[in-house]
Scaffold this motif. Structure first.
Motif, mmCIF file in Angstrom:
data_model
loop_
_atom_site.group_PDB
_atom_site.id
_atom_site.type_symbol
_atom_site.label_atom_id
_atom_site.label_comp_id
_atom_site.label_asym_id
_atom_site.label_seq_id
_atom_site.Cartn_x
_atom_site.Cartn_y
_atom_site.Cartn_z
ATOM 1 N N VAL A 174 0.835 -1.207 0.000
ATOM 2 C CA VAL A 174 0.000 0.000 0.000
ATOM 3 C C VAL A 174 0.867 1.254 0.000
ATOM 4 O O VAL A 174 0.581 2.230 -0.705
ATOM 5 C CB VAL A 174 -0.960 -0.018 1.210
ATOM 6 N N ILE A 195 -8.493 -6.541 -0.538
ATOM 7 C CA ILE A 195 -7.743 -7.197 0.536
ATOM 8 C C ILE A 195 -8.393 -8.531 0.851
ATOM 9 O O ILE A 195 -9.609 -8.607 1.091
ATOM 10 C CB ILE A 195 -7.702 -6.320 1.803
ATOM 11 N N THR A 213 -4.471 1.231 5.339
ATOM 12 C CA THR A 213 -5.169 1.342 4.049
ATOM 13 C C THR A 213 -5.939 2.650 3.932
ATOM 14 O O THR A 213 -5.963 3.268 2.860
ATOM 15 C CB THR A 213 -6.118 0.156 3.845
ATOM 16 N N VAL A 222 -11.949 0.573 -0.646
ATOM 17 C CA VAL A 222 -11.356 -0.608 -0.016
ATOM 18 C C VAL A 222 -12.375 -1.742 -0.070
ATOM 19 O O VAL A 222 -13.474 -1.633 0.484
ATOM 20 C CB VAL A 222 -10.941 -0.323 1.438
#
Length: 535
Positions: A174, A195, A213, A222
């Motif tokens: 990241v 993820i 994140t 995300v």
């Protein structure tokens, strides 16, 4: 028929033909209807121009699930012609080497038939970037490659980054995406990060991972993959409950005796020793898969099926979950010992390659939970998962109370059990309803029978793999099937106290491979006057 009548018919036919020529198509009517769900199957959801960057392309997940799913999406016409796939790994490969890996994975594991023309178009957009996660030069090269792909294939600066890597590498990947600037694009483009579970190993680590994140990607970008939420049967829980008036009136403490949620595997840890030891069955399965199933079974009906409405209802349930006061009596854990599986001898967990002899990691976990709200007060939810059990099966069983009065003699109903609604998630997806029926004959004898619905028999089309649905959702930006950070944290708040208690209890109880778990799990149920379902 008079000439006048014939003339009227001709005029009507001409008018009808003219109207048909100018009438909107089905697709146009659906698109023009503001009340129509854009996910209607009559309007296939097709991803727009984009690049998917896959970190960890040499792992089992990529070869067995992700790469075949990408091909299957292309084969179904759900990826645009310019779709591009970039593999990133520590290999001295060229583009054609990664293309060969993808080809082999597709041939071995794709759900849909192999079509040369589909593969040819897909392979034109396959690229490879060699390097390590700590190599700044490799990520600089990746950024240049993405910019070149935008120019040559018209992908518009839309990038998805799939982190199919161990969690310890999430922060460095990241950070590299942030450093090179590829985490943020120009106006009108999107950047998303995917993820894989586990989302941490406890509440503190989950929050730390989220901080990493969220410092680079907004929460809306995300996507936390829980592949169970992509399974058709899991999604059917919502359809079963909220599209039918048959079940919802009795879906409460007034009629339900208890709920059993089971994920049983007949395999051992395989080559996952490095990941599994120290994680265990509860963190690997209960924290995510089974608690998500619990939330879907127990939640109130959402106002709609958009992401925020679904999450609100699931979060309400998870907040209401209560742990039992006596964890020793209401939880069980074990690990498989040597035994027989499928007619073959197998070794025990501590004899597996890479597992230390003094390991205290469990391969079986069972817990009892309750939900403190008006619908479910007093109804226990039993969750269990394990490896090297009798067979592979995942199911949700809603077990109903017995009828308050039976106008039969005891002999007539001695083998009559509880009514149950069983949702089979895998391997034979479907729903079974168990109820009492009279046995043919002159005497009145009632016993259990089952009424079965199977996906494979009721629908002609085959169900897409979970990763097909989830990957397409990522590329489209459709988030309902992805857990929010609040759900992740609430799940860890449930499991952390149990893990902390188990850490004081020494090694798990052994159970022979091929059986249904440790004796303590049966004892846990027996204390409540119940038994586990026979699977």
């Amino acid at each position: 028929m008079t000439q006048q009548e014939q003339g009227v018919q001709v005029e009507e036919a001409v008018a009808a033909a003219s109207a048909a020529a100018t009438a909107p198509t089905t697709e146009e009517r659906v698109a023009a209807n503001p009340l129509r769900d854009p996910r209607d199957k009559r309007l296939p959801r097709v991803a727009g121009p984009c690049v998917l960057v896959l970190f960890g392309v040499t792992g089992d997940l990529a070869r067995k699930k992700l790469l075949p799913a990408i091909y299957d999406l292309a084969n179904r016409g759900l990826l645009p012609p310019g779709f591009s796939l970039v593999g990133f790994a520590r290999r001295d490969w060229q583009d054609q080497d990664f293309a060969q890996l993808t080809y082999d994975a597709v041939k071995a594991n794709a759900r849909t038939p192999f079509r040369e023309e589909v593969w040819r178009q897909l392979s034109e957009g396959i690229f490879f970037c060699p390097g390590e996660f700590t190599d700044d030069g490799a990520f600089d090269a990746l950024a240049m490659m993405l910019a070149e792909i935008d120019e040559t294939r018209g992908t518009g600066g839309n990038y998805g980054f799939y982190l199919s890597v161990p969690p310890k590498f999430f922060p460095v990947v990241v950070e590299q995406l942030k450093r090179t600037g590829v985490a943020h694009g120009p106006a009108g483009s999107w950047r998303r990060v995917v993820i894989e579970k586990p989302f941490g190993h406890n509440l503190a680590s989950a929050r730390e991972l989220n901080a990493i994140t969220s410092a680079v990607f907004p929460e809306s970008s995300v996507f936390r993959i829980d592949h169970y939420l992509g399974k058709e049967t899991v999604q059917n829980i919502m359809a079963l409950r909220f599209a039918n008036n048959l079940f919802e009136p009795i879906w409460n403490r007034g009629y339900v005796d208890h709920v059993q949620i089971t994920m049983a595997e007949d395999i051992g840890i395989g080559g996952r020793a490095g990941y599994y030891d120290g994680i265990g069955a509860a963190r690997d399965v209960i924290q995510n898969h089974l608690l998500q199933l619990l939330a879907l079974v127990a939640m109130e009906d959402p106002t709609s099926f958009d992401a925020d409405a679904l999450r609100r209802e699931k979060e309400k349930v998870l907040r209401a979950v209560q742990l039992p006061h006596d964890l020793a009596r209401s939880t069980a854990r074990g690990r498989y010992a040597a035994g027989w599986q499928g007619g073959e001898p197998v070794v025990g967990y501590t004899e597996e390659e890479g597992i230390p002899a003094d390991s205290v990691t469990e391969t079986y976990a069972a817990i009892k939970l309750e939900i403190a709200n008006r619908r479910w007060a007093g109804v226990p939810f039993y969750l269990r998962t394990g490896k090297r059990l009798g067979r592979r099966v995942t199911e949700v069983a809603v077990v109903f109370q017995k009828a308050p009065h039976l106008p039969f003699s005891k002999d007539e109903t001695e083998i009559l059990g509880h009514n149950a609604l069983v949702i089979r998630v895998q391997p034979d997806e479907g729903v079974t309803v168990r109820f009492g029926s009279k046995v043919p004959g002159t005497a009145m004898e009632v016993r259990d029978v089952s009424m079965d619905f199977a996906y494979g028999e009721s629908f002609m089309e085959s169900s897409p793999e979970a990763y097909e649905r989830l990957l397409l959702d990522v590329l489209i930006g459709d988030p309902p099937l992805f857990p929010h950070q609040r759900e992740v944290e609430l799940s860890w708040k449930i499991l952390d106290p149990i893990e902390e208690f188990w850490a004081t209890q020494g090694p798990p109880e052994d159970y022979p491979a091929g059986t249904w778990g440790p004796a303590s799990a049966d004892e846990m149920m027996a204390r409540d006057g119940r038994v586990w379902r026979r699977l």
